[in-house]
Enzyme design. Structure first.
Site, PDB file in Angstrom:
ATOM      1  N   TYR A 116       0.975  -1.311   0.256  1.00 20.54           N
ATOM      2  CA  TYR A 116       0.109  -0.344  -0.035  1.00 20.54           C
ATOM      3  C   TYR A 116       0.629   1.137  -0.075  1.00 20.54           C
ATOM      4  CZ  TYR A 116      -3.182   3.502   1.851  1.00 20.54           C
ATOM      5  OH  TYR A 116      -4.326   4.495   2.087  1.00 20.54           O
ATOM      6  N   ASP A 217       9.194   4.637   0.034  1.00 19.49           N
ATOM      7  CA  ASP A 217       7.877   4.733   1.100  1.00 19.49           C
ATOM      8  C   ASP A 217       8.508   4.790   2.354  1.00 19.49           C
ATOM      9  OD1 ASP A 217       5.402   5.439   1.808  1.00 19.49           O
ATOM     10  OD2 ASP A 217       4.463   4.849   0.719  1.00 19.49           O
ATOM     11  N   LYS A 244       3.435  11.093   7.704  1.00 20.30           N
ATOM     12  CA  LYS A 244       2.816  10.873   9.489  1.00 20.30           C
ATOM     13  C   LYS A 244       3.762  11.707  10.507  1.00 20.30           C
ATOM     14  CE  LYS A 244       1.018   6.394   7.631  1.00 20.30           C
ATOM     15  NZ  LYS A 244      -0.111   6.344   7.723  1.00 20.30           N
TER      16      LYS A 244
END
Ligand code: PMP
Length: 410
Positions: A116, A217, A244
């Site tokens: 993801y 990522d 985040k």
């Protein structure tokens, strides 16, 4: 987050705790999907936000805080010299992909099956394909996500996780069109499954050989250490997508990389080959919160988080052993996954297979999730824990005890 018949509604948070609309208190082991690395409402972050709100909420000009946060990140991540801020991890991945395409003049992006990377269209290919569309295990099909077109999928090359030989073969077959390879060094939705060093090394070699860019990522996996995932794994990317934890709990994303790539694409004095507009990019509120959060997130904080993670992993393994139920504990640093299957989850296909087996992995995970929910803790479904610096050893031990009780009910 939804769960039937309806989710609990949050009202207030403080440190490791959250309170719902019924007044129930719980320890939060999700921490807003990892973003709240210092837990809820850390006084220093709240103070930074209030001070910033009183000074400057939003503006169409750069601010010094944006430079300070970029410098702080660049001082930690080995390959990051320059940073562009945006507002989510999804956007960070989107811009990293656009950057690879703009830099190379090519179209195709390679990614790992089942990984993801947020909701951007290219990134949504090959995330949760159904078995009927899998294609061969050594050459996975490019299956568009729901809401995507086949056209999008046509520009995405899907690699089997940690398969060095087949990955290399697939990348070579697309070498002439390959703009970039995106990989998460610790794949969250495969249970914090680490990319092997050999796999990352192969991606690095093929990117170099073909003139493509290697993108990490690190939206989640920056939690691996003070120098980011790249510092922890030792194989270095060209570009890094972040999010985040760098925003102190406010919406954030960022793309970083060496000046030779970043300046060529984004520097207006050099023509800015890649437009990067965004009303709230590098907004001062997020910059202030992110600075406060990262300043507190020093090496000692990472070390303590890792010790807490090790304690939780060891305790959960022991709980599985005592309860004598199938399961496995995965993860690294402050990220912990509890699987309810003996099957080794090494790929997305293993996970799908485990879900279909007679020991219903999904059902067990749900039972454990609800047990925690009803006993004062919020954990991720299916069975993950993301720690914050606000969490204590006693709270981790409470989670382990609760896990044992939950596992005994299975
Ligand atoms: N990449 C990874 C690895 C993620 O885990 C996430 C979010 N969980 C994203 C990208 C997208 O980030 P955001 O939710 O901030 O858009």
């Amino acid at each position: 987050m939804f769960f039937p018949p309806y989710p609990i509604y949050a009202v207030r948070g403080s440190g490791s705790r959250i309170w719902d609309a019924d007044g129930s208190e719980r320890i939060d082991f999700i921490n807003n999907y990892s973003a709240l690395i210092h837990g809820h409402n850390h006084p220093r972050i709240v103070e930074a936000i209030i001070r910033q709100a009183e000074t400057l909420l939003a503006v169409s000009l750069p601010t010094e805080k944006e430079i300070a946060l970029a410098e702080l990140i660049a001082g930690r991540l080995p390959t990051v010299e320059q940073v562009r801020f945006c507002n989510s991890g999804t956007e960070a991945v989107l811009y990293a992909i656009k950057a690879a395409r703009a830099f190379t003049g090519r179209a195709k992006i390679a990614k790992v099956e089942g990984a993801y990377h947020g909701s951007a269209e290219t990134a949504s290919v090959g995330v949760t394909p159904p078995p009927s569309l899998f294609g061969p295990a050594d050459t996975p099909s490019s299956v568009p996500g729901s809401g995507n077109t086949m056209g999008i999928a046509g520009d995405v090359v899907v690699l089997p996780m940690n398969d060095v030989e087949n990955g290399r073969r697939i990348l070579r077959a697309h070498a002439a069109d390959l703009a970039g390879i995106i990989v998460d060094p610790l794949v969250k939705n495969l249970g914090f499954l680490p990319a092997s060093r050999a796999f990352l090394q192969m991606l690095r070699e093929e990117a170099d050989a073909n003139g493509a860019l290697l993108i990490y990522d690190e939206v989640y996996s920056m939690r691996l250490g003070f120098h980011g995932a790249q510092g922890a794994v030792g194989v270095l990317p060209d570009l890094t997508a972040m999010g985040k934890i760098i925003g102190g709990g406010l919406p954030v994303g960022a793309v970083g990389g060496p000046e030779r790539i970043m300046a060529a694409l984004f520097d207006p004095r050099q023509g800015a080959r890649l437009a990067h507009g965004g009303t709230f990019n590098a907004n001062p509120m997020t910059m202030a919160a992110g600075l406060a959060a990262l300043e507190m997130l020093d090496q000692a904080a990472f070390d303590r988080l890792s010790r807490l993670g090790d304690r939780l992993r060891a305790g959960l393994r022991e709980a599985l052993r005592i309860a004598n139920v199938p399961g496995a504990v995965r993860g690294a640093a402050s990220m912990v996954q509890l699987w309810h299957t003996d099957r080794d989850i090494e790929t997305y296909r293993d996970l799908v297979a485990a879900r279909g087996e007679n020991v219903d992995v999904q059902k067990r995970a749900e039972t454990v999730f609800r047990y925690f929910l009803n006993n004062g803790m919020l954990i991720g479904a299916p069975g993950f824990f993301v720690l914050s610096t606000a969490i204590t050893e006693d709270e981790v031990d409470f989670a382990i005890e609760t896990a044992l009780q939950a596992l005994r009910t299975l």
